[in-house]
Design a protein around this motif. Sequence first.
Motif, PDB file in Angstrom:
ATOM      1  N   SER A 194      -2.206   6.467   4.470  1.00 30.07           N
ATOM      2  CA  SER A 194      -0.863   5.875   4.446  1.00 30.07           C
ATOM      3  C   SER A 194       0.164   6.933   4.812  1.00 30.07           C
ATOM      4  O   SER A 194      -0.107   8.133   4.764  1.00 30.07           O
ATOM      5  CB  SER A 194      -0.561   5.286   3.068  1.00 30.07           C
ATOM      6  OG  SER A 194      -0.634   6.282   2.080  1.00 30.07           O
ATOM      7  N   PHE A 195       1.362   6.461   5.162  1.00 27.49           N
ATOM      8  CA  PHE A 195       2.397   7.362   5.668  1.00 27.49           C
ATOM      9  C   PHE A 195       3.745   7.206   4.988  1.00 27.49           C
ATOM     10  O   PHE A 195       4.703   7.851   5.376  1.00 27.49           O
ATOM     11  CB  PHE A 195       2.553   7.175   7.181  1.00 27.49           C
ATOM     12  CG  PHE A 195       1.335   7.574   7.947  1.00 27.49           C
ATOM     13  CD1 PHE A 195       1.152   8.871   8.376  1.00 27.49           C
ATOM     14  CD2 PHE A 195       0.343   6.658   8.198  1.00 27.49           C
ATOM     15  CE1 PHE A 195       0.018   9.252   9.056  1.00 27.49           C
ATOM     16  CE2 PHE A 195      -0.803   7.015   8.881  1.00 27.49           C
ATOM     17  CZ  PHE A 195      -0.969   8.326   9.316  1.00 27.49           C
ATOM     18  N   HIS A 196       3.834   6.334   4.003  1.00 31.77           N
ATOM     19  CA  HIS A 196       5.059   6.309   3.209  1.00 31.77           C
ATOM     20  C   HIS A 196       4.711   5.909   1.788  1.00 31.77           C
ATOM     21  O   HIS A 196       3.637   5.367   1.509  1.00 31.77           O
ATOM     22  CB  HIS A 196       6.136   5.410   3.823  1.00 31.77           C
ATOM     23  CG  HIS A 196       5.876   3.945   3.762  1.00 31.77           C
ATOM     24  ND1 HIS A 196       6.090   3.193   2.622  1.00 31.77           N
ATOM     25  CD2 HIS A 196       5.430   3.077   4.687  1.00 31.77           C
ATOM     26  CE1 HIS A 196       5.796   1.935   2.857  1.00 31.77           C
ATOM     27  NE2 HIS A 196       5.380   1.835   4.100  1.00 31.77           N
ATOM     28  N   SER A 197       5.605   6.205   0.876  1.00 31.60           N
ATOM     29  CA  SER A 197       5.311   6.120  -0.551  1.00 31.60           C
ATOM     30  C   SER A 197       4.957   4.710  -1.009  1.00 31.60           C
ATOM     31  O   SER A 197       4.132   4.532  -1.901  1.00 31.60           O
ATOM     32  CB  SER A 197       6.495   6.651  -1.362  1.00 31.60           C
ATOM     33  OG  SER A 197       7.674   5.909  -1.076  1.00 31.60           O
ATOM     34  N   GLY A 198       5.575   3.690  -0.400  1.00 28.15           N
ATOM     35  CA  GLY A 198       5.284   2.324  -0.809  1.00 28.15           C
ATOM     36  C   GLY A 198       3.843   1.947  -0.552  1.00 28.15           C
ATOM     37  O   GLY A 198       3.154   1.399  -1.418  1.00 28.15           O
ATOM     38  N   GLU A 199       3.350   2.232   0.657  1.00 27.09           N
ATOM     39  CA  GLU A 199       1.949   1.973   0.982  1.00 27.09           C
ATOM     40  C   GLU A 199       1.026   2.773   0.080  1.00 27.09           C
ATOM     41  O   GLU A 199       0.047   2.246  -0.465  1.00 27.09           O
ATOM     42  CB  GLU A 199       1.660   2.372   2.432  1.00 27.09           C
ATOM     43  CG  GLU A 199       2.288   1.505   3.478  1.00 27.09           C
ATOM     44  CD  GLU A 199       2.090   2.066   4.867  1.00 27.09           C
ATOM     45  OE1 GLU A 199       2.180   1.290   5.830  1.00 27.09           O
ATOM     46  OE2 GLU A 199       1.845   3.292   5.014  1.00 27.09           O
ATOM     47  N   ASP A 200       1.325   4.053  -0.063  1.00 26.97           N
ATOM     48  CA  ASP A 200       0.460   4.920  -0.862  1.00 26.97           C
ATOM     49  C   ASP A 200       0.404   4.447  -2.310  1.00 26.97           C
ATOM     50  O   ASP A 200      -0.644   4.505  -2.957  1.00 26.97           O
ATOM     51  CB  ASP A 200       0.975   6.361  -0.791  1.00 26.97           C
ATOM     52  CG  ASP A 200       0.044   7.335  -1.501  1.00 26.97           C
ATOM     53  OD1 ASP A 200      -1.166   7.339  -1.201  1.00 26.97           O
ATOM     54  OD2 ASP A 200       0.524   8.087  -2.366  1.00 26.97           O
ATOM     55  N   ARG A 201       1.524   3.948  -2.819  1.00 32.08           N
ATOM     56  CA  ARG A 201       1.555   3.457  -4.197  1.00 32.08           C
ATOM     57  C   ARG A 201       0.640   2.245  -4.367  1.00 32.08           C
ATOM     58  O   ARG A 201      -0.088   2.135  -5.357  1.00 32.08           O
ATOM     59  CB  ARG A 201       2.986   3.086  -4.587  1.00 32.08           C
ATOM     60  CG  ARG A 201       3.168   2.772  -6.071  1.00 32.08           C
ATOM     61  CD  ARG A 201       4.609   2.412  -6.377  1.00 32.08           C
ATOM     62  NE  ARG A 201       5.539   3.406  -5.860  1.00 32.08           N
ATOM     63  CZ  ARG A 201       6.403   3.183  -4.872  1.00 32.08           C
ATOM     64  NH1 ARG A 201       6.486   1.996  -4.299  1.00 32.08           N
ATOM     65  NH2 ARG A 201       7.206   4.144  -4.461  1.00 32.08           N
ATOM     66  N   VAL A 202       0.654   1.337  -3.400  1.00 34.39           N
ATOM     67  CA  VAL A 202      -0.220   0.160  -3.455  1.00 34.39           C
ATOM     68  C   VAL A 202      -1.680   0.577  -3.481  1.00 34.39           C
ATOM     69  O   VAL A 202      -2.481   0.086  -4.283  1.00 34.39           O
ATOM     70  CB  VAL A 202       0.054  -0.768  -2.244  1.00 34.39           C
ATOM     71  CG1 VAL A 202      -1.020  -1.852  -2.139  1.00 34.39           C
ATOM     72  CG2 VAL A 202       1.424  -1.412  -2.361  1.00 34.39           C
ATOM     73  N   VAL A 203      -2.049   1.511  -2.597  1.00 30.26           N
ATOM     74  CA  VAL A 203      -3.440   1.969  -2.513  1.00 30.26           C
ATOM     75  C   VAL A 203      -3.843   2.701  -3.792  1.00 30.26           C
ATOM     76  O   VAL A 203      -4.924   2.463  -4.348  1.00 30.26           O
ATOM     77  CB  VAL A 203      -3.627   2.887  -1.288  1.00 30.26           C
ATOM     78  CG1 VAL A 203      -5.067   3.419  -1.234  1.00 30.26           C
ATOM     79  CG2 VAL A 203      -3.296   2.142  -0.003  1.00 30.26           C
ATOM     80  N   LYS A 204      -2.977   3.571  -4.276  1.00 32.61           N
ATOM     81  CA  LYS A 204      -3.273   4.335  -5.493  1.00 32.61           C
ATOM     82  C   LYS A 204      -3.484   3.413  -6.681  1.00 32.61           C
ATOM     83  O   LYS A 204      -4.460   3.565  -7.439  1.00 32.61           O
ATOM     84  CB  LYS A 204      -2.130   5.324  -5.777  1.00 32.61           C
ATOM     85  CG  LYS A 204      -2.324   6.127  -7.052  1.00 32.61           C
ATOM     86  CD  LYS A 204      -1.217   7.155  -7.237  1.00 32.61           C
ATOM     87  CE  LYS A 204       0.126   6.523  -7.486  1.00 32.61           C
ATOM     88  NZ  LYS A 204       1.173   7.527  -7.794  1.00 32.61           N
ATOM     89  N   GLN A 205      -2.598   2.446  -6.847  1.00 26.95           N
ATOM     90  CA  GLN A 205      -2.720   1.527  -7.984  1.00 26.95           C
ATOM     91  C   GLN A 205      -3.976   0.680  -7.881  1.00 26.95           C
ATOM     92  O   GLN A 205      -4.670   0.455  -8.875  1.00 26.95           O
ATOM     93  CB  GLN A 205      -1.475   0.651  -8.073  1.00 26.95           C
ATOM     94  CG  GLN A 205      -0.229   1.403  -8.503  1.00 26.95           C
ATOM     95  CD  GLN A 205       1.019   0.535  -8.497  1.00 26.95           C
ATOM     96  OE1 GLN A 205       1.021  -0.582  -7.985  1.00 26.95           O
ATOM     97  NE2 GLN A 205       2.099   1.060  -9.072  1.00 26.95           N
TER      98      GLN A 205
END
Length: 321
Positions: free
Chosen positions: A247-258
């Motif tokens: 991912s390349f921005h915090s919103g996407e990364d947050r979805v994947v992390k959660q």
Amino acid sequence: MGGPESGGRTEGGHVPVLLAEVLAAARVRPGQRWIDGTFGRGGHSRALLEKGAQVLGLDQDGEAAEAARALEARWPEEFRWKQRNFKELKTCCREQGWSQVDGVLLDLGVSSPQLEDAERGFSFRAEGPLDMRMDRGGGPTAADLVNELSEDELTRLFYEQGGEREARRVVRALAARRRRAPFRTTTDLASVVAGALPHRRAGGIHPATKVFQALRIAVNGEEEALLAALPQAVEIMRPGAVLAVISFHSGEDRVVKQFMRERAAEWLDTPKHPNTVPNPKHYLRDVKRHLPTEAEIEKNPRARSARLRVALRNEETIHEP
């Protein structure tokens, strides 16, 4: 789709960011079955094929077909491509005749070739139509959203999807301008956003970066597609299979992390029964995060925001519902 921070080219073709990290985590072996859900221009698929894997490449952008044909010509038995959104992951897997796969790779965002083509409307650095559709077969464009959404809707969009803290200020400027004339080009929109945020002109990222990001995500339904694809990926992964998401921005990364954290938790932590309720969806393990090296960022500055998250499928479901 296929990774905005794609890293350059070699004789073999397109080289995505974090490629070495992906291959190290994937531990690809000959004969394995992989789905590259964001084919882009084929960098990841090529690397997987060179390791001996069978690959199904998916991309909603019809312009990926040329790169796909080149791989089909070189690996006619091992590679197939479909012009499909990765939110159809499970269906595409079944259509391929596969019941399970050894790995699923998603490289989110917009690819370098898409950014470099001004006619696609993804970049604020070159004038082009304010489009941003990855699949140009239909649907609203970025211009439609900017010109037609209410001020409250635009403010919410820029704040939630782009992380633009000064969304209200930006929208006031856009609203004042669109009352005089509609927005039609990328540079037109970028200049008005920059004018609303003059204190950001010196150094750092372009003032319109987050606004363009939010519009692209909304136009292409990227968050909805990701939320749909992740559970499907787990369903079709065999025991021990790899899920890798860049991912390349915090919103996407947050979805994947959660998502990975929830599926990797053996116990559910609830207010009534902290750490005592078995997690019926404990499907993942060995969750790890990888960042680009300083050397890669120096070679390709776009890679600075890249995040790779990897998880393995459990050998079996630990707790049935």
